[in-house]
Scaffold this motif. Sequence first.
Motif, short mmCIF file in Angstrom:
data_model
loop_
_atom_site.label_atom_id
_atom_site.label_comp_id
_atom_site.label_asym_id
_atom_site.label_seq_id
_atom_site.Cartn_x
_atom_site.Cartn_y
_atom_site.Cartn_z
N LYS A 121 0.83 -1.21 0.00
CA LYS A 121 0.00 0.00 0.00
C LYS A 121 0.86 1.26 0.00
CE LYS A 121 -1.96 -1.29 3.91
NZ LYS A 121 -1.52 -2.66 4.01
N THR A 122 1.78 1.33 0.97
CA THR A 122 2.59 2.55 1.10
C THR A 122 3.46 2.74 -0.14
OG1 THR A 122 2.60 2.39 3.49
CG2 THR A 122 4.34 3.72 2.51
N THR A 123 4.07 1.65 -0.61
CA THR A 123 4.94 1.77 -1.78
C THR A 123 4.14 2.22 -2.99
OG1 THR A 123 6.24 -0.05 -0.84
CG2 THR A 123 6.70 0.56 -3.11
N ASN A 295 3.95 -2.83 -8.65
CA ASN A 295 3.34 -1.64 -8.02
C ASN A 295 3.37 -0.45 -8.98
OD1 ASN A 295 3.17 -3.20 -5.71
ND2 ASN A 295 4.83 -2.18 -4.64
N ARG A 326 12.33 -0.86 3.57
CA ARG A 326 11.57 -1.57 2.54
C ARG A 326 12.44 -1.83 1.31
NH1 ARG A 326 8.31 2.13 4.97
NH2 ARG A 326 6.13 1.68 5.40
N GLU A 341 15.10 -4.84 4.92
CA GLU A 341 13.65 -5.01 4.83
C GLU A 341 13.07 -5.12 6.23
OE1 GLU A 341 11.24 -5.43 2.58
OE2 GLU A 341 12.26 -5.41 0.64
N LYS A 443 14.74 -9.28 7.54
CA LYS A 443 13.31 -9.00 7.46
C LYS A 443 12.57 -9.65 8.62
CE LYS A 443 9.77 -8.47 3.95
NZ LYS A 443 9.61 -7.03 4.20
N1 LIG Z 1 3.45 -5.79 -4.58
C1 LIG Z 1 4.14 -6.29 -3.58
N2 LIG Z 1 4.23 -7.64 -3.39
C2 LIG Z 1 4.95 -8.15 -2.37
N3 LIG Z 1 5.63 -7.41 -1.49
C3 LIG Z 1 5.58 -6.07 -1.62
C4 LIG Z 1 4.85 -5.45 -2.67
N4 LIG Z 1 5.00 -4.11 -2.55
C5 LIG Z 1 5.80 -3.89 -1.49
N5 LIG Z 1 6.15 -5.06 -0.92
C6 LIG Z 1 6.97 -5.27 0.27
O1 LIG Z 1 6.10 -5.37 1.39
C7 LIG Z 1 6.62 -4.70 2.52
C8 LIG Z 1 5.69 -3.62 2.97
O2 LIG Z 1 5.57 -2.67 1.92
P1 LIG Z 1 4.61 -1.42 2.09
O3 LIG Z 1 4.55 -0.73 0.78
O4 LIG Z 1 5.03 -0.64 3.26
O5 LIG Z 1 3.23 -2.14 2.36
P2 LIG Z 1 2.01 -1.78 3.32
O6 LIG Z 1 1.85 -0.30 3.30
O7 LIG Z 1 0.87 -2.50 2.67
O8 LIG Z 1 2.35 -2.32 4.67
C9 LIG Z 1 7.98 -4.21 2.10
O9 LIG Z 1 8.90 -5.18 2.48
C10 LIG Z 1 7.89 -4.11 0.59
O10 LIG Z 1 9.13 -4.26 -0.03
#
Ligand SMILES: Nc1ncnc2c1ncn2[C@@H]1O[C@H](COP(=O)(O)OP(=O)(O)O)[C@@H](O)[C@H]1O
Length: 471
Positions: A121-123, A295, A326, A341, A443
């Motif tokens: 979500k955040t990414t 993403n 991340r 991570e 991680k």
């Molecule tokens: N599409 C994806 N599929 C799997 N892992 C992902 C994906 N996008 C980001 N991640 C990983 O998931 C973790 C959380 O990412 P983040 O963007 O902060 O997610 P959230 O906001 O949903 O918690 C990080 O380790 C990131 O690298």
Amino acid sequence: MSDTTILWTRKDLQAATGGQLAGDVKVHGVCIDTRTLKTGDLFIALIGHNSDGHRYLGQALEAGASCVMAHDEAAISTAGLTDDPRLLKVDDTMQALEALGRHRRSRFGGRVIAVTGSVGKTTTKNMLATALAPYGQVHASVASFNNHWGVPLTLARLPEEAAFCISEVGMNHPGEIAPLAAQIRPDIGIISTIGNAHLGHMGSIDAIAKEKATLFAVLPSSGIALCPEAPQGLALLNEALPEGVPLWQAGTADSSAIRMTGLACTAEGSRFHLTTPRGDTDVELTAPGPHLARNAALALGAIAALGLDPKAGAEALCHFRPEAGRGQQRLLPGNVTLLDESYNASGPSICAAIETMALMPARRHLAALGDIRELGQFADAEHRALAGPLTEHDILTFCCGSHMKSLYEALPRSLQGGYAETSAQLASLLRPALQDGDVLLVKGSLGSNMRALIALLEQPVPTTPHAPESA
Ligand SMILES: Nc1ncnc2c1ncn2[C@@H]1O[C@H](COP(=O)(O)OP(=O)(O)O)[C@@H](O)[C@H]1O
Ligand SMILES: [Mg+2]
């Protein structure tokens, strides 16, 4: 927004909350934590699990708040603020924060995008904020502000003149997304992924898909929904779509509305060509990992869903970097490359991190993994399932935490690097095992404190030539 822009006037604050405010205050920002307060902010005293913002009313004003919102009479009196012209007195600060958010949203003339999902979500939100910048002013959630206070706070901070508002939406339990989605009222809804995060609270992948789908259910008939191609629970997503709202899937399949072709992932980044209903573009990311490419396809797909040609967005994404913990890479003492991570972990994000590390050339690939939380009765099976990808990529694995013990025991002996109960204990096992030229993935869920392990590994290597070999 510049710091001098007026975000809230006395009149609007009163109209939105129904509260009383004597002074002609000018509010430049909204804040719920004095540690991040800026001069001119409205400070809102929220009551949380472990703290009560009412204790910080005086501090907030000293730090430069132009106005404080509170409801607790005793605390207001103790702080000597009963007759203070800067006091906005309301019945309930949490409800008043939501009222501020709804007020702002109802007057917003720009486009609104909401992002939910099990991971990413955040990414995805940050990628979209970066990619949308060339098209107009973007307002987006700070960090992972995605819950019952994060969403209304994001909306309460929304500048009228912004062109786009992007809000992250999170959930741990069933029923949490719908009320947040109703506040955001997005034009575009994105589900970044559907996977086994928070499975313990949710019970099944279908329950997770159904919960995420409640975001799509609030889209207007002119709206567009986006998700990765062929997600688990696709039928449930389709069922939730209001009449006339299309679901654009992003992926490599011929049938995908947002289609990636020629995807090439290396340790330096990813490249692909993207075809959307609003134009095609080449995409080049300098942050590695196929998950980031996916993403990015969703973020650029959302730009197309706004009716815009995604080319300028793709250019802006080139220098995108994920947030701390991340996937940043840096060198540890002893010439070991760290893939950090440590921010959080779930099954899908560990798999994504393993795939990313496998792209990085190294003498050896190592992983230090801490427990994934919130998996309830599924914990052991979910942890053990990671043995597959770790074995496939030949990763020497170090584990800590009670759940990771199940994974450790499921690994072939040759990949068992060491096990300890805590991350600090694991650091002392791991450190002597590291060799020049290794790549190390770290991680774990936030609670597993893998940051402490990294901090220990970052300390300089002792140079005593007579260190005992078995230390
Ligand atoms: N599409 C994806 N599929 C799997 N892992 C992902 C994906 N996008 C980001 N991640 C990983 O998931 C973790 C959380 O990412 P983040 O963007 O902060 O997610 P959230 O906001 O949903 O918690 C990080 O380790 C990131 O690298
Ligand atoms: Mg987040």
